[in-house]
Design a protein around this motif. Structure first.
Motif, short mmCIF file in Angstrom:
data_model
loop_
_atom_site.label_atom_id
_atom_site.label_comp_id
_atom_site.label_asym_id
_atom_site.label_seq_id
_atom_site.Cartn_x
_atom_site.Cartn_y
_atom_site.Cartn_z
N PRO A 151 0.82 -1.15 0.03
CA PRO A 151 0.08 0.06 0.05
C PRO A 151 0.90 1.32 0.11
CG PRO A 151 -0.45 -1.68 1.71
CD PRO A 151 0.85 -2.05 1.14
N ALA A 152 0.63 2.20 -0.70
CA ALA A 152 1.28 3.19 -0.82
C ALA A 152 1.27 4.23 0.33
CB ALA A 152 0.95 4.19 -2.18
N THR A 153 0.14 4.35 0.87
CA THR A 153 -0.04 5.44 1.93
C THR A 153 -1.33 4.93 2.89
OG1 THR A 153 0.54 7.22 0.34
CG2 THR A 153 -0.69 7.76 2.55
N TYR A 154 -1.06 5.10 4.22
CA TYR A 154 -1.98 4.78 5.02
C TYR A 154 -1.61 5.35 6.36
CZ TYR A 154 0.10 0.52 6.52
OH TYR A 154 0.95 -0.30 7.13
N ALA A 155 -2.70 5.71 7.47
CA ALA A 155 -2.47 6.27 8.58
C ALA A 155 -3.35 5.70 9.40
CB ALA A 155 -2.59 7.80 8.73
N ASN A 203 -8.65 4.85 -0.86
CA ASN A 203 -7.85 4.57 -2.24
C ASN A 203 -7.23 5.82 -2.71
OD1 ASN A 203 -6.90 3.08 -4.18
ND2 ASN A 203 -8.47 3.03 -5.30
N SER A 204 -6.39 6.21 -1.95
CA SER A 204 -5.40 7.50 -2.26
C SER A 204 -4.11 7.32 -1.94
CB SER A 204 -6.14 8.70 -1.49
OG SER A 204 -5.48 9.69 -1.92
N GLU A 219 -4.84 13.15 2.59
CA GLU A 219 -6.40 12.69 2.45
C GLU A 219 -6.43 11.89 3.66
OE1 GLU A 219 -7.96 11.35 -1.25
OE2 GLU A 219 -7.03 12.93 -2.15
N HIS A 220 -5.21 10.83 3.93
CA HIS A 220 -5.56 9.97 4.95
C HIS A 220 -5.21 10.68 6.42
CE1 HIS A 220 -4.98 6.38 2.74
NE2 HIS A 220 -4.51 7.09 1.83
N LEU A 221 -4.86 11.79 6.42
CA LEU A 221 -4.73 12.43 7.87
C LEU A 221 -5.89 13.15 7.83
CD1 LEU A 221 -0.93 13.66 8.11
CD2 LEU A 221 -2.19 11.59 9.07
N ALA A 222 -6.73 13.70 6.93
CA ALA A 222 -8.04 14.48 6.94
C ALA A 222 -8.91 13.56 7.61
CB ALA A 222 -8.20 15.10 5.57
N ALA A 223 -9.03 12.15 7.07
CA ALA A 223 -9.90 11.22 7.42
C ALA A 223 -9.68 10.99 9.04
CB ALA A 223 -9.63 9.91 6.79
N LEU A 224 -8.32 10.93 9.49
CA LEU A 224 -8.26 10.67 11.04
C LEU A 224 -8.69 12.08 11.74
CD1 LEU A 224 -4.88 8.88 11.19
CD2 LEU A 224 -6.86 7.81 10.62
N ILE A 260 2.01 6.65 10.63
CA ILE A 260 1.90 6.95 9.26
C ILE A 260 2.84 6.16 8.65
CG2 ILE A 260 2.32 8.75 7.48
CD1 ILE A 260 1.72 10.72 9.61
N PHE A 261 2.29 5.65 7.34
CA PHE A 261 2.95 4.58 6.53
C PHE A 261 2.92 5.13 5.20
CE2 PHE A 261 3.86 1.60 3.22
CZ PHE A 261 5.00 0.79 3.46
N TRP A 262 4.12 5.51 4.29
CA TRP A 262 4.03 5.86 3.06
C TRP A 262 5.20 5.14 2.34
CZ3 TRP A 262 7.98 8.40 0.09
CH2 TRP A 262 7.44 9.02 -0.85
N TYR A 263 4.81 4.77 1.22
CA TYR A 263 5.91 4.18 0.16
C TYR A 263 5.52 4.89 -1.30
CZ TYR A 263 7.70 0.29 -2.36
OH TYR A 263 8.63 -0.51 -3.38
N GLY A 264 6.94 5.52 -1.53
CA GLY A 264 6.82 6.02 -3.12
C GLY A 264 7.86 5.75 -3.91
#
Length: 155
Positions: A9-13, A68-69, A74-79, A113-117
């Motif tokens: 997954p590229a991004t999640y929090a 799915n972003s 966007e992930h932090l806004a959801a939290l 926070i996890f981010w993979y780019g």
């Protein structure tokens, strides 16, 4: 050996509460959100075919598989919506509940926070406003940032 990027997954929090005295139902009611994962101290489980007992309670709400972003914003806004609501005239009320819960240090609150780019991609940043929300609630932010062909950067 493949040169294709790993299928991660590229991004999640995630919002994470952990503690010996943690009651998952209380966190769910307080934040008005169901957990992605939760258990309480004393819950039994099986590991390597042997029974074991949880040593602490855990409550996690993760955006993984929910958004799915690849946008960390966007992930932090959801939290943030979970923590203080969409539009809150008094966001401190929600934060005060978390502060009360974590004041004796037997329950901790953090954001993971996890981010993979791609290699060379600009590392994402956490907004000051989000940092304030977490800090005001006596929480911490743990970041796990990765890029293809680079060492892990953890902060």
């Amino acid at each position: 050996m493949s040169t294709e990027p790993r299928p991660l997954p590229a991004t999640y929090a995630a919002i994470v509460f952990k503690g010996v005295d943690l009651e998952p139902e209380l966190i769910s009611a307080m934040l008005e959100a169901p957990p992605t994962l939760s258990y309480r101290r004393g819950d039994r489980y099986i590991i390597k075919d042997k029974p074991a007992e949880r040593k602490f309670g855990l409550w996690v709400y993760s955006t993984r598989n929910m958004l799915n972003s690849t946008s960390l914003e966007e992930h932090l806004a959801a939290l943030e919506r979970i923590l203080i609501g969409d539009v809150s005239l008094s966001p401190s009320r929600s934060l005060e509940k978390i502060q009360d819960l974590t004041k004796d240090c037997s329950i901790t609150f953090r954001i993971d926070i996890f981010w993979y780019g791609r290699a060379g991609a600009k590392l994402p940043e956490v907004s000051r406003s989000f940092q304030y929300v977490v800090s005001a609630a006596r929480g911490t932010i743990e970041m796990d940032l990765h890029r293809d062909d680079e060492s892990t950067i953890a902060a």
